[in-house]
Design an enzyme around this catalytic site. Structure first.
Site, PDB file in Angstrom:
ATOM      1  N   HIS A 543      -4.192   8.291  -1.815  1.00 27.32           N
ATOM      2  CA  HIS A 543      -2.908   7.629  -2.083  1.00 27.32           C
ATOM      3  C   HIS A 543      -3.143   6.287  -2.780  1.00 27.32           C
ATOM      4  O   HIS A 543      -2.887   5.219  -2.228  1.00 27.32           O
ATOM      5  CB  HIS A 543      -2.129   7.439  -0.773  1.00 27.32           C
ATOM      6  CG  HIS A 543      -1.627   8.714  -0.186  1.00 27.32           C
ATOM      7  ND1 HIS A 543      -2.315   9.409   0.786  1.00 27.32           N
ATOM      8  CD2 HIS A 543      -0.508   9.452  -0.444  1.00 27.32           C
ATOM      9  CE1 HIS A 543      -1.649  10.497   1.118  1.00 27.32           C
ATOM     10  NE2 HIS A 543      -0.548  10.551   0.382  1.00 27.32           N
ATOM     11  N   TRP A 545      -3.661   4.309  -7.008  1.00 28.31           N
ATOM     12  CA  TRP A 545      -2.975   4.156  -8.289  1.00 28.31           C
ATOM     13  C   TRP A 545      -2.994   5.448  -9.103  1.00 28.31           C
ATOM     14  O   TRP A 545      -2.013   5.797  -9.761  1.00 28.31           O
ATOM     15  CB  TRP A 545      -3.618   3.015  -9.059  1.00 28.31           C
ATOM     16  CG  TRP A 545      -3.266   2.937 -10.513  1.00 28.31           C
ATOM     17  CD1 TRP A 545      -4.117   3.060 -11.567  1.00 28.31           C
ATOM     18  CD2 TRP A 545      -1.973   2.697 -11.073  1.00 28.31           C
ATOM     19  NE1 TRP A 545      -3.446   2.922 -12.752  1.00 28.31           N
ATOM     20  CE2 TRP A 545      -2.106   2.700 -12.481  1.00 28.31           C
ATOM     21  CE3 TRP A 545      -0.704   2.502 -10.525  1.00 28.31           C
ATOM     22  CZ2 TRP A 545      -1.054   2.500 -13.351  1.00 28.31           C
ATOM     23  CZ3 TRP A 545       0.367   2.303 -11.386  1.00 28.31           C
ATOM     24  CH2 TRP A 545       0.201   2.301 -12.776  1.00 28.31           C
ATOM     25  N   HIS A 547      -2.944   8.503  -7.944  1.00 25.86           N
ATOM     26  CA  HIS A 547      -1.927   9.396  -7.385  1.00 25.86           C
ATOM     27  C   HIS A 547      -0.535   8.959  -7.844  1.00 25.86           C
ATOM     28  O   HIS A 547       0.303   9.805  -8.213  1.00 25.86           O
ATOM     29  CB  HIS A 547      -2.021   9.374  -5.860  1.00 25.86           C
ATOM     30  CG  HIS A 547      -0.864  10.047  -5.176  1.00 25.86           C
ATOM     31  ND1 HIS A 547      -0.642  11.410  -5.271  1.00 25.86           N
ATOM     32  CD2 HIS A 547       0.137   9.549  -4.398  1.00 25.86           C
ATOM     33  CE1 HIS A 547       0.439  11.720  -4.566  1.00 25.86           C
ATOM     34  NE2 HIS A 547       0.929  10.605  -4.036  1.00 25.86           N
ATOM     35  N   ASP A 692       5.579  14.590  -5.760  1.00 19.21           N
ATOM     36  CA  ASP A 692       4.570  14.051  -4.854  1.00 19.21           C
ATOM     37  C   ASP A 692       3.489  15.088  -4.548  1.00 19.21           C
ATOM     38  O   ASP A 692       2.329  14.742  -4.292  1.00 19.21           O
ATOM     39  CB  ASP A 692       5.254  13.592  -3.569  1.00 19.21           C
ATOM     40  CG  ASP A 692       4.357  12.692  -2.721  1.00 19.21           C
ATOM     41  OD1 ASP A 692       3.365  12.158  -3.267  1.00 19.21           O
ATOM     42  OD2 ASP A 692       4.658  12.514  -1.526  1.00 19.21           O
TER      43      ASP A 692
END
Length: 886
Positions: A543, A545, A547, A692
């Site tokens: 999690h 930058w 991503h 996501d």
């Protein structure tokens, strides 16, 4: 026959039976006269009193009777009762006489509700009523004081000689009231001067009194309250036992009336105190600006409460065992201001004694008390007379002392102490909250300084800004709208340029729709915003930058390729929300944050990290030169922040299931409408989850590497859980169970990813590649899961065979030896099984990773110097897979 006078016709038949004859004969006699004269009527009424009573009771209104009585009273006049303090108490016997018996109780009721009512007034009214009931010529009221002495409270006539206020102690063989107070029994005497029980006669000297009734006024506990003395003068008929009984019956209500008066006065006093304390609470707690303000208000209200001339408040310094004060009451409002602080030890002066001992001091004469310090009076010229000093507590500890000086109308009483004791509780709470307020205010200032420092270090610097600004933003990027596009292949230094390219494109969507408007974005603000967002992602395995960049690209692909009808503001909100949706992520789940008692979990009870991500986004926007929405209108700015919050919170998988279920239901029923803001927000929420989870529909070789990175972040959390609580709460986060990875990926794709992508494709058919990519990866994971299941089953079978072999060997050892021709056969069979099982394990390790050998490798990410992607190369993945299998 009827008799008529004064315009009223009377029927003699209305008279009582025993007076019928008299009425009849008289009416017959007077009827012969042609004209009735007043004297004749008067004579008739004298001769027939029963008839007059019957007539009046049946034909004359009660108000008329009252008017007659009042006119008679005005003609005859009335007496007054004189109190011993010189005041006149209006004789209310006329009121008592003029009222109907059923309403006489209202006089006492009104009297007991009078704010000025006291014991003397109530007993005076009762004595007057009793005297009127027995037709006494006069009466006296005696009350008992705190020293158990009788004193004259009131008398019925001013013609008597001025009496002595005090009659002395209660004892027999003195005066009549003293004797009755001593025996607590009523007395009737018709020979005042000759009775040896009270040789002094009446309590008040009177030469004319000859007959008397004295009734004690007793409390419920049989304590003497006073004595009522009724007397008749020479020439009057002596009192009878029946009249004594009437007086007793009248005065037996004295205790009840007095108890009611005391209860009423106590309630009124408590009500006034409650109102006062409520005003104090409102004034102090609604305006806590500083400790000095609270102290000044406490001193002002304290003076009003006990009617004191001046007040002082000293606070306790527990570290130095001293009392200190900065505010002093000089008696004038303009001088009631902070002054130079003074300090003195807690063992000095009246205030020091109270602070040390906790004792309440009520000093009537300050100069006679050795604890009083006269130096202040000598310096100021002020004369201290009385002092009331009381401690202020908070949580059982003395935190201060309030000192009242010089009660204006005498000395401080016990009632003042009781009232002030209640007031002191509120003082303690007010001072405690004022201290807390000061601490919070100082902490707030420290917080602002810390935020200022952190914001400086968390923002992009000028060098980063200039370097990025010099890189031209391309007009077109090939294949960027491809769903199989790999954002992780972009160099870390080039990612901000790609972000600016996509953000500028989305901003232009609004400009194209509103051609008459000027450009709605500032490129400099966009650069600073993007670089600061990159700087605020932590260096965690997944999690990070990279991503955030991949999720933003996935959303950009959906926006540009699908036939949606989102508004330009909603499109911009979706993109910015994806870019910021994991700001300051710590690599831990919400459940872990709650279980570990993280400060963030204390602030946000639900969707802990998602709330933090949004608030961090707003903080960045508020930095100077970072507000990329500054050209939007006020309504648009408010709307886009609301949409960004909605989108970021939607990335919490705990909210995904309800959002997807509602959207699926609407789509299945054919009720979906782009015109509905609620329907669009459901699509936005589902799109955020799809973006996501974009790694789950990427090509297989890329997807496997990304899963490995995700699992590394999960395993790091599992390692911490093992250390902190001794076990891993979720088995997927246990690195010791890596062999369960394929099965868990199958469950994740089937339970979350595919339902999300399928409803997306149902609303936006152009997003079908998401479904296709996920289905292809699901097939691969199922193959691995099935293979893992078969290998596990074979391993269990081997273990079962080995177990059975061991049991057989044990049986052979326990049985008697048996001769055989080839005794080494059993051993030979066992030795032949071991190599084959080992070879099988090695072959299995090779086959477990062979499916990756033919896949196309990822672009080389080793040149990314500052990247925090943490995506290993294909060679590293193969090596790690083989190690785990071994």
């Amino acid at each position: 026959m009827s008799v008529s006078w004064l315009g009223v016709t009377c029927n003699p038949g209305l008279a009582p039976h025993h007076s019928t004859r008299s009425v009849h004969s008289s009416s017959t006699m007077y009827a012969r006269s042609p004209d009735l004269q007043p004297d004749t009527v008067t004579q008739f009424l004298f001769d027939n009193p029963d008839f007059l009573d019957t007539f009046v009771s049946q034909h004359v209104h009660e108000d008329r009777i009252r008017q007659w009585s009042q006119r008679k009273h005005r003609v005859q006049g009335h007496n007054a009762v004189t109190l011993t303090n010189g005041d006149l108490f209006k004789d209310q016997r006329s009121n008592w006489k003029n009222c109907v018996q059923s309403k006489k109780w209202r006089i006492l009721q009104d009297l007991t509700k009078d704010n000025t009512t006291n014991k003397a007034r109530v007993f005076t009214e009762l004595a007057a009523c009793a005297a009127e009931s027995v037709n006494a010529d006069g009466h006296n009221l005696y009350l008992v004081d705190d020293q158990n002495q009788l004193f004259l409270a009131s008398k019925s006539s001013k013609n008597q000689r001025a009496p002595s206020a005090c009659l002395g102690r209660i004892e027999p063989r003195t005066s009549l009231p003293a004797y009755v107070a001593f025996t607590k029994e009523s007395v009737l005497t018709n020979s005042l001067l000759g009775d040896p029980r009270f040789p002094l006669g009446l309590g008040v000297e009177s030469d004319r009194g000859v007959s008397a009734i004295a009734v004690p006024l007793l409390h419920g506990n049989n304590a003497i309250l006073g004595v009522v003395e009724l007397y008749r003068n020479y020439g009057s008929v002596p009192f009878s036992p029946e009249e004594e009984e009437v007086a007793d019956m009248m005065l037996v209500w004295a205790d009840i009336c007095m108890e009611y008066v005391e209860m009423y006065n106590s309630m009124m006093k408590q009500r006034k105190l409650n109102d006062f304390l409520l005003a104090v609470t409102k004034s102090i707690f609604q305006d806590i600006v500083s400790m000095d303000t609270v102290i000044m208000k406490i001193m002002n209200y304290a003076k009003k409460l006990v009617i004191a001339d001046r007040a002082s408040l000293f606070l306790v310094d527990t570290k130095s065992s001293e009392l200190y004060a900065r505010i002093f009451d000089t008696g004038r409002v303009e001088e009631h201001i902070p002054q130079k602080e003074i300090r003195f030890p807690m063992d000095r002066g009246v205030a020091g004694h109270v602070a040390s001992s906790g004792e309440v001091l009520n000093i009537a004469d300050a100069y006679t008390d050795s604890r009083f310090n006269r130096d202040v009076d000598l310096q100021t010229g002020y004369r201290t007379k009385s002092i009331l000093c009381m401690p202020i507590y908070n949580r059982g500890n003395i935190i201060g002392v309030v000192q009242m000086v010089n009660k204006i109308d005498g000395v401080f009483t016990k009632a003042d102490e009781e009232s002030f004791e209640t007031f002191a509780i509120y003082c303690g709470l007010a001072l405690h909250h004022a201290k807390l307020y000061d601490k919070i205010r100082r902490s707030e200032q420290k917080y602002r300084v810390a935020v200022e420092v952190l914001s400086y270090h968390s923002q992009c610097n000028d060098e980063e800004y200039l370097v990025t600004k010099q890189v031209p933003i391309p007009s077109d990027i090939p294949d960027i709208l491809d769903y199989d596009y790999s954002p992780w292949a972009i160099d870390n230094d080039h990612k901000p340029v790609y972000v600016l390219y996509m953000m500028r494109d989305i901003f232009k969507m609004h400009s194209h729709k509103n051609k008459n408007e000027e450009r709605r974005f500032d490129l400099d603000d966009m650069i600073r915003f993007t670089l600061t967002v990159r700087k605020n992602y932590r260096n965690v395995p997944y999690h990070n930058w990279a991503h955030a960049f991949s999720v933003a690209h996935a959303m950009f692909t959906v926006i540009k390729t699908s036939q949606h009808r989102f508004t330009p503001i909603e499109c911009l909100a979706l993109y910015v929300a994806c870019l910021c949706h994991d700001l300051d992520h710590r690599g831990k789940t919400n459940a872990f944050m709650v279980k570990s008692a993280s400060p963030l979990a204390a602030i946000y009870s639900t969707s802990t990290m998602e709330h933090h991500h949004f608030n961090h986004t707003v903080t960045i926007l508020q930095n100077e030169g970072h507000n990329i929405f500054k050209h939007l209108t006020s309504a648009e700015y408010k709307q886009i922040l609301s949409d960004i919050r909605h989108c970021i919170l939607a990335t919490d998988l705990a909210l995904f299931f309800s959002n997807r279920s509602r959207l699926q239901d609407i789509a299945d029923k054919g009720e979906f409408s782009w015109e509905s803001a609620e329907h669009r927000r459901l699509v936005m929420a589902n799109s955020m989850t799809a973006a996501d989870l974009c790694s789950m529909y990427k090509p297989w070789n890329l997807q496997v590497q990304l899963v490995d990175v995700i699992m590394e972040e999960f395993w790091q959390q599992g390692d911490q859980e093992k250390v902190k609580i001794g076990y891993v709460q979720n088995p997927i986060m246990d690195r010791d169970k890596v062999n369960e990875l394929p099965e868990s990926q199958v469950g994740f794709l089937v339970g979350i990813c595919l339902p999300c992508y399928e409803v997306m494709a149902q609303i936006l058919p152009e997003t079908k590649p998401m479904v296709n990519g996920a289905v292809a990866n699901l097939k691969k994971w199922r193959e691995l899961a099935d293979k893992e299941a078969r290998e596990k089953e074979k391993e269990n079978e081997e273990k079962e065979k080995e177990k059975q072999t061991d049991e057989n060997q044990d049986e052979v050892i326990e049985e008697p030896p048996v001769k055989t021709e080839n005794p080494s056969d059993d051993v030979k069979v066992t030795s032949e099984m071991t190599p084959s099982s080992v070879d099988y394990a090695i072959d299995d390790s090779a086959s477990d990773t062979s499916f990756l050998a033919a896949d196309k490798p990822l672009p080389d990410l080793g040149s990314d110097r500052t990247s925090n992607i943490s995506v290993p190369s294909e060679k590293t993945v193969l090596s790690s897979k083989s190690d785990e299998s071994r």
